[in-house]
Design an enzyme around this catalytic site. Structure first.
Site, PDB file in Angstrom:
ATOM      1  N   VAL A  67       0.821  -1.270   0.056  1.00  0.00           N
ATOM      2  CA  VAL A  67       0.005   0.086   0.025  1.00  0.00           C
ATOM      3  C   VAL A  67       0.725   1.231   0.066  1.00  0.00           C
ATOM      4  O   VAL A  67       1.999   1.424   0.834  1.00  0.00           O
ATOM      5  CB  VAL A  67      -0.767  -0.116   1.374  1.00  0.00           C
ATOM      6  CG1 VAL A  67      -1.680   1.300   1.299  1.00  0.00           C
ATOM      7  CG2 VAL A  67      -1.802  -1.234   1.215  1.00  0.00           C
TER       8      VAL A  67
ATOM      9  N   ALA B  93       4.367   4.188   2.872  1.00  0.00           N
ATOM     10  CA  ALA B  93       4.030   3.077   2.024  1.00  0.00           C
ATOM     11  C   ALA B  93       4.312   1.867   3.186  1.00  0.00           C
ATOM     12  O   ALA B  93       4.862   2.083   4.022  1.00  0.00           O
ATOM     13  CB  ALA B  93       4.910   2.589   0.869  1.00  0.00           C
ATOM     14  N   LYS B  94       3.789   0.590   2.916  1.00  0.00           N
ATOM     15  CA  LYS B  94       3.898  -0.521   3.902  1.00  0.00           C
ATOM     16  C   LYS B  94       3.610  -1.842   2.954  1.00  0.00           C
ATOM     17  O   LYS B  94       2.709  -1.653   1.830  1.00  0.00           O
ATOM     18  CB  LYS B  94       3.017  -0.397   5.083  1.00  0.00           C
ATOM     19  CG  LYS B  94       3.522  -1.345   6.126  1.00  0.00           C
ATOM     20  CD  LYS B  94       4.824  -0.432   6.848  1.00  0.00           C
ATOM     21  CE  LYS B  94       5.024  -1.129   8.127  1.00  0.00           C
ATOM     22  NZ  LYS B  94       6.108  -0.419   8.842  1.00  0.00           N
ATOM     23  N   GLY B  95       3.983  -2.886   3.328  1.00  0.00           N
ATOM     24  CA  GLY B  95       3.702  -4.053   2.813  1.00  0.00           C
ATOM     25  C   GLY B  95       3.570  -5.337   3.602  1.00  0.00           C
ATOM     26  O   GLY B  95       4.189  -5.298   4.897  1.00  0.00           O
TER      27      GLY B  95
END
Length: 423
Positions: free
Chosen positions: A68, A113-115
């Site tokens: 995201v 952001a992040k995953g």
């Protein structure tokens, strides 16, 4: 016109619900920029991917992966990748949004952001773990890059996984791209100081908060929830400053010693067996951790841990958020009413992304700094950011969390306003 997102159903204390509540609280301090606030309430881009691999026994397994990108008004996305069986889209959205705020709070030229992948890495062989990492990286490769979105380690990921991600991305673009991830091994363009950076940031901000409270770190009692990279490093630094670590909790349970735990023996053991195997403390029920006699509480595990009930019980004078989103909004209010100071995650644990930024800069220039220089730069950035946030909190008579959001969101929304809307 505002509308709820169709693809998540947050509750008041769920990760995205917590984040939205934090944004709502900052609106009165945004002035004319408040007209852009909806920008903060919806991610720019959310990618869901299937991660199929062949397991060692020949079966085919599928794992759900996410990346995201919440906001990129101020620069490329930046944020970790976590491997955990309970990862959800909502959680990754919230973590990416907190990264947006965090990078702006310390004034780094990044967005958030992040995953994550829904997987328990402890149940995979090394070969299976590499396959999951490489396939996930290939799937999200369409939106990441050194100037698009730069992943980093998070829960259950480390330098080796970053090396696999860097190599996979590099193979797909046809050249070595060290700047696509941070938190890499040193000989692949990693930075000195990165492993301890997040815990160091918790210590630096905590030391300043204790000074302002008139709390002497010598003899101060500290309870740490989560004893991975962040919690253990912060504990070691506080112990070096003369504090006593009186309680530690990890996934194996909780141990307590009112006279202080021996970290030189505990830390190595915690990395292999967990803290409950340690003989130098009493094992107690997990819920007893929250009312242990302490001066400083460091939640450094997962989000949503400091609930309203636990906020009523804690004896701490100071809470340092080593984890992302560990305190739910209702608990925030209870802590404020009780006069307990909270140094929020979006500044307290920003040391990791700050040294990730240093790594990224060093990769682009192919010129690397020594660890003393990195720590000096880190301490200066953290202190300058915290002092500005504290001034904002004092001026408006608001909590440090709302002040951090005020400083950060003003920067984010000013960038959005100055860029305008395309097309």
């Amino acid at each position: 016109m505002s509308a709820d997102l169709s693809y998540v159903q947050p509750t008041a204390n769920s990760p995205w619900g917590t984040y939205l509540s934090q944004v709502d609280r900052v609106v009165p301090y945004l002035g004319n920029l408040a007209r852009w606030v909806e920008t903060l309430k919806r991610p720019k881009r959310a990618l869901i991917v299937d991660v199929p691999i062949e397991m060692d026994d020949g079966t085919i397994a599928h794992f759900e992966g996410y990346r995201v990108q919440h906001n990129m008004s101020r620069g490329p996305g930046k944020g970790g990748v976590r491997f955990h069986p309970d990862v959800t889209l909502e959680e990754v959205m919230a973590l990416s949004a907190w990264m947006t705020v965090k990078t702006a709070a310390v004034n780094l030229p990044y967005g958030g952001a992040k995953g994550g992948i829904r997987v328990d890495p402890k149940k995979l062989s090394r070969q299976e773990l590499e396959k999951v990492t490489r396939r996930y990286t290939s799937e999200i490769g369409i939106i990441i890059g050194p100037q698009q979105d730069i992943p980093a380690p998070d829960v259950n990921t480390n330098a080796q996984i970053m090396a696999w991600m860097m190599d996979t991305y590099s193979m797909n673009v046809g050249g070595t791209s060290t700047g696509v991830v941070t938190g890499k091994p040193l000989h692949l363009g990693g930075s000195l100081g990165r492993v301890k950076a997040t815990g160091r940031g918790v210590f630096v901000t905590g030391r300043e908060a204790a000074r302002r409270l008139g709390l002497d770190l010598r003899g101060a009692r500290i309870a740490v929830q989560g004893f991975g990279n962040v919690g253990s490093v912060a504990a070691e630094l506080f112990a070096e400053a003369g504090a006593k670590i009186v309680a530690v909790q990890d996934h194996t349970g909780t141990i307590v010693n009112a006279n202080g735990l021996d970290l030189k023996a505990l830390v190595p053991l915690s990395r292999t067996e967990g803290v409950v195997g340690f003989k130098g403390g009493d094992v107690v029920a997990n819920e007893s951790f929250w009312d242990v006699a302490c001066d400083i509480l460091i939640p450094a595990a997962l989000e949503g841990q400091l609930t309203a009930e636990r906020a009523k019980k804690t004896q701490a004078r100071l809470v340092l958020e080593g984890a992302n989103g560990p305190t739910v909004p209702e608990a925030d209010d209870i802590l404020a009413d009780r006069g307990i100071l909270v140094v929020p995650d979006v500044i307290c644990n920003a040391g990791g992304v700050t040294v990730s930024y240093f790594e990224w800069v060093q990769d682009f220039s192919s010129f690397f700094w020594d660890e003393d220089e990195i720590n000096q730069r880190l301490d200066r950035i953290m202190m300058n950011a915290l002092n500005q946030i504290w001034d904002t909190a004092d001026r408006h008579r608001i909590t440090l969390r709302t002040a951090t959001f005020a400083v950060a969101c003003e920067r984010i929304l000013m960038a959005r306003q100055e860029r305008g809307l395309y097309p």
